[in-house]
Design a protein around this motif. Structure first.
Motif, mmCIF file in Angstrom:
data_model
loop_
_atom_site.group_PDB
_atom_site.id
_atom_site.type_symbol
_atom_site.label_atom_id
_atom_site.label_comp_id
_atom_site.label_asym_id
_atom_site.label_seq_id
_atom_site.Cartn_x
_atom_site.Cartn_y
_atom_site.Cartn_z
ATOM 1 N N ASP A 163 21.898 51.957 130.208
ATOM 2 C CA ASP A 163 21.918 53.369 129.835
ATOM 3 C C ASP A 163 22.101 53.571 128.338
ATOM 4 O O ASP A 163 22.223 54.708 127.882
ATOM 5 N N ASP A 164 22.141 52.490 127.587
ATOM 6 C CA ASP A 164 22.262 52.562 126.128
ATOM 7 C C ASP A 164 20.860 52.640 125.517
ATOM 8 O O ASP A 164 20.156 51.632 125.436
ATOM 9 N N PRO A 165 20.435 53.820 125.041
ATOM 10 C CA PRO A 165 19.091 53.940 124.475
ATOM 11 C C PRO A 165 19.030 53.663 122.978
ATOM 12 O O PRO A 165 17.945 53.652 122.388
ATOM 13 N N ILE A 166 20.186 53.447 122.353
ATOM 14 C CA ILE A 166 20.231 53.395 120.889
ATOM 15 C C ILE A 166 19.451 52.221 120.309
ATOM 16 O O ILE A 166 18.615 52.417 119.404
ATOM 17 N N PRO A 167 19.636 50.982 120.772
ATOM 18 C CA PRO A 167 18.859 49.875 120.186
ATOM 19 C C PRO A 167 17.349 50.088 120.298
ATOM 20 O O PRO A 167 16.609 49.857 119.334
ATOM 21 N N VAL B 256 16.198 52.761 117.824
ATOM 22 C CA VAL B 256 16.219 52.262 116.440
ATOM 23 C C VAL B 256 15.001 51.372 116.183
ATOM 24 O O VAL B 256 14.327 51.495 115.154
ATOM 25 N N LEU B 257 14.712 50.470 117.120
ATOM 26 C CA LEU B 257 13.554 49.586 116.952
ATOM 27 C C LEU B 257 12.262 50.384 116.939
ATOM 28 O O LEU B 257 11.346 50.091 116.159
ATOM 29 N N GLU B 258 12.154 51.375 117.793
ATOM 30 C CA GLU B 258 10.949 52.211 117.811
ATOM 31 C C GLU B 258 10.807 53.000 116.527
ATOM 32 O O GLU B 258 9.705 53.175 116.002
ATOM 33 N N HIS B 259 11.929 53.462 115.991
ATOM 34 C CA HIS B 259 11.909 54.209 114.729
ATOM 35 C C HIS B 259 11.517 53.309 113.558
ATOM 36 O O HIS B 259 10.868 53.760 112.603
ATOM 37 N N GLY B 260 11.885 52.044 113.618
ATOM 38 C CA GLY B 260 11.501 51.083 112.588
ATOM 39 C C GLY B 260 12.368 51.075 111.361
ATOM 40 O O GLY B 260 12.077 50.369 110.397
ATOM 41 N N THR C 18 21.659 56.362 112.277
ATOM 42 C CA THR C 18 23.053 56.430 112.694
ATOM 43 C C THR C 18 23.071 56.567 114.211
ATOM 44 O O THR C 18 22.082 56.962 114.839
ATOM 45 N N TRP C 19 24.208 56.242 114.803
ATOM 46 C CA TRP C 19 24.312 56.402 116.254
ATOM 47 C C TRP C 19 24.066 57.850 116.651
ATOM 48 O O TRP C 19 23.408 58.119 117.658
ATOM 49 N N GLN C 20 24.565 58.780 115.839
ATOM 50 C CA GLN C 20 24.379 60.195 116.163
ATOM 51 C C GLN C 20 22.904 60.582 116.085
ATOM 52 O O GLN C 20 22.394 61.330 116.939
ATOM 53 N N GLU C 21 22.192 60.077 115.089
ATOM 54 C CA GLU C 21 20.752 60.354 114.988
ATOM 55 C C GLU C 21 19.990 59.766 116.161
ATOM 56 O O GLU C 21 19.076 60.401 116.715
ATOM 57 N N ALA C 22 20.353 58.546 116.548
ATOM 58 C CA ALA C 22 19.676 57.899 117.676
ATOM 59 C C ALA C 22 19.933 58.662 118.976
ATOM 60 O O ALA C 22 19.048 58.751 119.836
ATOM 61 N N GLN D 295 20.126 61.744 119.325
ATOM 62 C CA GLN D 295 19.325 62.967 119.318
ATOM 63 C C GLN D 295 17.829 62.686 119.161
ATOM 64 O O GLN D 295 17.031 63.612 119.056
ATOM 65 N N ALA D 296 17.458 61.392 119.185
ATOM 66 C CA ALA D 296 16.069 61.020 118.880
ATOM 67 C C ALA D 296 15.129 61.142 120.069
ATOM 68 O O ALA D 296 13.923 60.930 119.923
#
Length: 240
Positions: A76-80, A83-87, A91-95, A97-98
């Motif tokens: 359930d952790d979408p952050i990694p 981040v990889l998709e964003h390239g 920040t964790w907060q930005e991720a 809301q991404a």
């Protein structure tokens, strides 16, 4: 700063052990004020939060690490992935809301806040032959309070350490023979089990399992579980 960075790069290029390369990046981050740091070593074609991903972490509470070992929680952790998709760094907060979030994602974010994981950020790490990775850092304060030079150094060393890990993985010997017992121990280690838990599962004494682990590390030219598992996944010695 350029001279300092060059010295770090030169030191990393001389490292011949996967675990040592990972440790070096962690040590630099720690020296620069990072309170928490994690590094996800992901097998090819896997997600950075898959059960087979090896996560090397420092500074996180035992309670959080126990949670993250659970496959259902980690998924359930979408952050990694974001981040990889964003390239680039998020920040964790930005991720958070991404993208659209599932109820599981929201529950994961709530757990992060409850454990004080607020100000960190994630960095995509790019390696040879598509062997990408992910690192997270937390200075335990807003990034606006972190000097740009410090942030740049931590990110650059993380990337250099990851590239060295990739080189060492690619240069690992292609023929390694493990006994059946050694293979069984390695498989449990790959699943994140400790040596003591592995001993219980296999019905062996802890000292016996430690002996098997030392043999495995020697054969894989690794100094600890992280290095051994990374090489074993690369060489196809275990299936996940």
């Amino acid at each position: 700063m350029p001279g300092r960075m060059h010295r770090h790069f030169a030191r990393i290029d001389r490292i011949e052990d996967i675990a040592e390369a990972i440790e070096y990046g962690c040590d630099v981050a720690r020296a620069e004020g990072v309170v928490r740091h994690s590094y996800h070593v992901t097998p090819l074609f896997e997600e950075p939060t898959s059960p087979s991903t090896v996560v090397y972490a420092r500074g996180f509470s035992d309670e959080w690490l126990a949670l993250y070992e659970r496959d259902d929680f980690r998924r359930d952790d979408p952050i990694p992935g974001r981040v990889l998709e964003h390239g680039s760094m998020l920040t964790w907060q930005e991720a958070m809301q991404a993208g659209p979030n599932t109820p599981g994602n929201e529950a994961y974010f709530k757990a992060m806040r409850e454990h004080g994981l607020i100000h960190g950020f994630g960095v995509p790490l790019f390696g040879m032959h598509g062997r990408d990775g992910y690192a997270a850092f937390d200075f335990d304060r807003p990034l606006a309070d972190v000097p740009d030079r410090t942030l740049g150094l931590v990110r650059a060393i993380a990337q250099a350490s990851h590239q060295r890990v990739c080189v060492l993985i690619e240069s690992a010997p292609t023929r390694i023979s493990l006994s059946e017992r050694e293979r069984q121990v390695l498989e449990w280690l790959t699943e994140g089990k400790s040596l003591s838990v592995t001993a219980e599962i296999m019905g062996l004494s802890p000292d016996t399992v430690k002996t098997y682990a030392r043999r495995i590390y020697a054969k894989l030219d690794a100094s600890d579980r992280v290095g051994a598992v990374v090489k074993a996944l690369r060489l196809g010695l275990v299936r996940v």
